[in-house]
Design a protein around this motif. Structure first.
Motif, PDB file in Angstrom:
ATOM      1  N   VAL A  33       0.873  -1.003  -0.016  1.00 21.40           N
ATOM      2  CA  VAL A  33      -0.006   0.008  -0.068  1.00 21.40           C
ATOM      3  C   VAL A  33       0.773   1.194   0.027  1.00 21.40           C
ATOM      4  O   VAL A  33       1.857   1.501   0.798  1.00 21.40           O
ATOM      5  N   VAL A  34       0.673   2.297  -0.970  1.00 23.57           N
ATOM      6  CA  VAL A  34       1.356   3.373  -1.032  1.00 23.57           C
ATOM      7  C   VAL A  34       0.273   4.412  -0.851  1.00 23.57           C
ATOM      8  O   VAL A  34      -0.748   4.541  -1.443  1.00 23.57           O
ATOM      9  N   GLY A  35       0.639   5.288   0.250  1.00 24.81           N
ATOM     10  CA  GLY A  35      -0.435   6.332   0.345  1.00 24.81           C
ATOM     11  C   GLY A  35       0.033   7.825   0.149  1.00 24.81           C
ATOM     12  O   GLY A  35       1.373   8.145   0.331  1.00 24.81           O
ATOM     13  N   TRP A  36      -0.689   8.661  -0.113  1.00 19.90           N
ATOM     14  CA  TRP A  36      -0.300   9.982  -0.062  1.00 19.90           C
ATOM     15  C   TRP A  36      -0.907  10.926   1.076  1.00 19.90           C
ATOM     16  O   TRP A  36      -2.290  10.668   1.407  1.00 19.90           O
ATOM     17  N   PHE A  37      -0.132  11.692   1.865  1.00 22.66           N
ATOM     18  CA  PHE A  37      -0.700  12.405   2.888  1.00 22.66           C
ATOM     19  C   PHE A  37      -0.106  13.856   2.857  1.00 22.66           C
ATOM     20  O   PHE A  37       0.714  13.992   2.051  1.00 22.66           O
ATOM     21  N   ARG A  38      -0.986  14.491   3.650  1.00 23.76           N
ATOM     22  CA  ARG A  38      -0.917  15.820   3.519  1.00 23.76           C
ATOM     23  C   ARG A  38      -0.706  16.618   4.961  1.00 23.76           C
ATOM     24  O   ARG A  38      -1.723  16.004   5.711  1.00 23.76           O
ATOM     25  N   GLY A  92      -0.297  22.398   1.798  1.00 28.27           N
ATOM     26  CA  GLY A  92       0.261  21.795   2.935  1.00 28.27           C
ATOM     27  C   GLY A  92       1.465  21.004   2.412  1.00 28.27           C
ATOM     28  O   GLY A  92       1.851  21.186   1.089  1.00 28.27           O
ATOM     29  N   VAL A  93       2.240  20.395   3.285  1.00 23.76           N
ATOM     30  CA  VAL A  93       3.412  19.490   2.687  1.00 23.76           C
ATOM     31  C   VAL A  93       2.851  18.029   2.566  1.00 23.76           C
ATOM     32  O   VAL A  93       2.005  17.558   3.409  1.00 23.76           O
ATOM     33  N   TYR A  94       3.054  17.616   1.369  1.00 25.81           N
ATOM     34  CA  TYR A  94       2.614  16.295   0.978  1.00 25.81           C
ATOM     35  C   TYR A  94       3.619  15.463   1.143  1.00 25.81           C
ATOM     36  O   TYR A  94       4.827  15.272   0.618  1.00 25.81           O
ATOM     37  N   TYR A 103      -1.351  -5.644   5.608  1.00 28.52           N
ATOM     38  CA  TYR A 103      -2.641  -4.400   5.511  1.00 28.52           C
ATOM     39  C   TYR A 103      -3.807  -4.615   6.475  1.00 28.52           C
ATOM     40  O   TYR A 103      -4.402  -5.716   6.264  1.00 28.52           O
ATOM     41  N   ASP A 104      -4.152  -3.681   7.205  1.00 30.20           N
ATOM     42  CA  ASP A 104      -5.375  -3.960   7.886  1.00 30.20           C
ATOM     43  C   ASP A 104      -6.535  -3.256   7.430  1.00 30.20           C
ATOM     44  O   ASP A 104      -7.667  -3.251   8.299  1.00 30.20           O
ATOM     45  N   GLY A 105      -6.616  -2.777   6.373  1.00 29.37           N
ATOM     46  CA  GLY A 105      -7.832  -2.385   5.700  1.00 29.37           C
ATOM     47  C   GLY A 105      -7.792  -0.507   5.831  1.00 29.37           C
ATOM     48  O   GLY A 105      -8.775  -0.123   5.199  1.00 29.37           O
ATOM     49  N   ASN A 106      -6.966  -0.086   6.640  1.00 29.71           N
ATOM     50  CA  ASN A 106      -7.439   1.340   7.123  1.00 29.71           C
ATOM     51  C   ASN A 106      -6.165   2.156   6.271  1.00 29.71           C
ATOM     52  O   ASN A 106      -4.951   2.538   6.877  1.00 29.71           O
ATOM     53  N   TRP A 107      -6.482   2.427   4.925  1.00 25.53           N
ATOM     54  CA  TRP A 107      -5.136   3.158   4.215  1.00 25.53           C
ATOM     55  C   TRP A 107      -4.944   4.250   4.708  1.00 25.53           C
ATOM     56  O   TRP A 107      -3.520   5.018   4.510  1.00 25.53           O
ATOM     57  N   ALA A 108      -5.834   4.894   5.264  1.00 28.19           N
ATOM     58  CA  ALA A 108      -5.560   6.482   5.670  1.00 28.19           C
ATOM     59  C   ALA A 108      -4.977   6.736   7.049  1.00 28.19           C
ATOM     60  O   ALA A 108      -4.796   7.768   7.704  1.00 28.19           O
ATOM     61  N   ASP A 109      -4.583   5.596   7.691  1.00 26.28           N
ATOM     62  CA  ASP A 109      -4.082   5.619   9.118  1.00 26.28           C
ATOM     63  C   ASP A 109      -2.724   5.689   9.032  1.00 26.28           C
ATOM     64  O   ASP A 109      -1.693   4.894   8.631  1.00 26.28           O
ATOM     65  N   VAL A 110      -2.180   7.015   9.592  1.00 30.61           N
ATOM     66  CA  VAL A 110      -0.757   7.433   9.634  1.00 30.61           C
ATOM     67  C   VAL A 110       0.065   6.279  10.238  1.00 30.61           C
ATOM     68  O   VAL A 110       1.118   6.014   9.880  1.00 30.61           O
ATOM     69  N   SER A 111      -0.284   5.690  11.370  1.00 34.58           N
ATOM     70  CA  SER A 111       0.430   4.731  11.859  1.00 34.58           C
ATOM     71  C   SER A 111       0.720   3.451  11.338  1.00 34.58           C
ATOM     72  O   SER A 111       1.425   2.484  11.740  1.00 34.58           O
ATOM     73  N   ASN A 112      -0.208   3.146  10.344  1.00 33.52           N
ATOM     74  CA  ASN A 112      -0.037   1.844   9.575  1.00 33.52           C
ATOM     75  C   ASN A 112       1.441   1.992   8.513  1.00 33.52           C
ATOM     76  O   ASN A 112       1.614   0.997   8.242  1.00 33.52           O
ATOM     77  N   TYR A 113       1.975   3.181   8.461  1.00 31.20           N
ATOM     78  CA  TYR A 113       2.985   3.320   7.506  1.00 31.20           C
ATOM     79  C   TYR A 113       4.299   3.239   8.152  1.00 31.20           C
ATOM     80  O   TYR A 113       4.693   4.056   9.107  1.00 31.20           O
ATOM     81  N   ASP A 114       5.139   2.425   7.525  1.00 29.89           N
ATOM     82  CA  ASP A 114       6.632   2.399   7.987  1.00 29.89           C
ATOM     83  C   ASP A 114       7.781   3.144   7.325  1.00 29.89           C
ATOM     84  O   ASP A 114       8.959   3.041   7.913  1.00 29.89           O
ATOM     85  N   TYR A 115       7.411   3.738   6.217  1.00 28.31           N
ATOM     86  CA  TYR A 115       8.271   4.256   5.395  1.00 28.31           C
ATOM     87  C   TYR A 115       7.774   5.546   4.884  1.00 28.31           C
ATOM     88  O   TYR A 115       6.560   5.427   4.547  1.00 28.31           O
ATOM     89  N   TRP A 116       8.389   6.519   5.113  1.00 27.32           N
ATOM     90  CA  TRP A 116       8.131   7.899   4.640  1.00 27.32           C
ATOM     91  C   TRP A 116       9.001   8.704   3.871  1.00 27.32           C
ATOM     92  O   TRP A 116      10.240   8.518   4.064  1.00 27.32           O
ATOM     93  N   GLY A 117       8.697   9.412   2.967  1.00 28.80           N
ATOM     94  CA  GLY A 117       9.430  10.597   2.217  1.00 28.80           C
ATOM     95  C   GLY A 117       9.604  11.795   2.796  1.00 28.80           C
ATOM     96  O   GLY A 117       9.047  11.898   4.098  1.00 28.80           O
ATOM     97  N   GLN A 118      10.249  12.655   2.466  1.00 33.77           N
ATOM     98  CA  GLN A 118      10.661  14.080   3.142  1.00 33.77           C
ATOM     99  C   GLN A 118       9.661  14.882   2.893  1.00 33.77           C
ATOM    100  O   GLN A 118       9.831  15.883   3.825  1.00 33.77           O
ATOM    101  N   GLY A 119       8.860  14.806   2.106  1.00 33.87           N
ATOM    102  CA  GLY A 119       7.809  15.797   1.690  1.00 33.87           C
ATOM    103  C   GLY A 119       8.063  16.771   0.663  1.00 33.87           C
ATOM    104  O   GLY A 119       9.309  17.341   0.541  1.00 33.87           O
ATOM    105  N   THR A 120       6.969  17.380   0.043  1.00 32.29           N
ATOM    106  CA  THR A 120       6.972  18.536  -0.782  1.00 32.29           C
ATOM    107  C   THR A 120       6.092  19.480  -0.729  1.00 32.29           C
ATOM    108  O   THR A 120       4.801  18.985  -0.515  1.00 32.29           O
ATOM    109  N   GLN A 121       6.239  20.810  -0.679  1.00 32.11           N
ATOM    110  CA  GLN A 121       5.127  21.924  -0.338  1.00 32.11           C
ATOM    111  C   GLN A 121       4.355  21.997  -1.526  1.00 32.11           C
ATOM    112  O   GLN A 121       4.888  22.251  -2.524  1.00 32.11           O
ATOM    113  N   VAL A 122       3.037  22.002  -1.278  1.00 29.80           N
ATOM    114  CA  VAL A 122       2.185  22.487  -2.125  1.00 29.80           C
ATOM    115  C   VAL A 122       1.515  23.818  -1.514  1.00 29.80           C
ATOM    116  O   VAL A 122       0.838  23.542  -0.343  1.00 29.80           O
ATOM    117  N   THR A 123       1.385  24.853  -2.369  1.00 28.25           N
ATOM    118  CA  THR A 123       0.776  26.115  -1.925  1.00 28.25           C
ATOM    119  C   THR A 123      -0.168  26.353  -3.137  1.00 28.25           C
ATOM    120  O   THR A 123       0.273  26.910  -4.071  1.00 28.25           O
TER     121      THR A 123
END
Length: 126
Positions: A33-38, A92-94, A103-123
């Motif tokens: 599962v790959v997620g995008w967060f902001r 925000g920062v994406y 996978y527990d079925g909750n893609w939007a749960d931040v705590s489910n993800y173990d690898y993160w990028g550094q983020g990119t700013q969107v204004t």
């Protein structure tokens, strides 16, 4: 070790578009599962969109459904987020993130993800 690098952020006027990229190295992300967060200033990080495993099932938050599209290029080991009809509240920062755990079925749960990028700013502003 999986590494994620986001790119494509920037400043746009309301109604504009941007395409974010998340390129992975060290692991083929098509199997996870790959997620995008902001994260907006002073707010919690929230799930925007996700893409799930080899079938590529896509998921969206209600706030972006119909405006954002997530996709994946397995050959480039990259996940994209096409963002159209941008609004000031999309600012925000994406971050992209990968869930390599079962996978527990909750893609939007931040705590489910173990690898993160550094983020990119969107204004989004006029």
């Amino acid at each position: 070790q999986l590494q994620l690098v986001e790119s494509g952020g920037g400043s746009v006027q309301p109604g504009g578009s941007l395409r974010l990229s998340c390129t992975a190295s060290g692991l083929q992300i098509e199997y996870y599962v790959v997620g995008w967060f902001r994260q907006a200033p002073g707010k919690d990080r929230e799930g925007v969109s996700g893409i799930n495993g080899p079938a590529g099932y896509t998921l969206y938050s209600d706030s972006v459904k119909g405006r954002f599209t997530i996709s994946r290029d397995n050959a480039k080991n990259t996940v994209y987020l096409q963002m159209n009809s941008l609004r000031p509240e999309d600012t925000g920062v994406y971050y992209c993130a990968v869930d390599t755990l079962p996978y527990d079925g909750n893609w939007a749960d931040v705590s489910n993800y173990d690898y993160w990028g550094q983020g990119t700013q969107v204004t989004v502003s006029s």
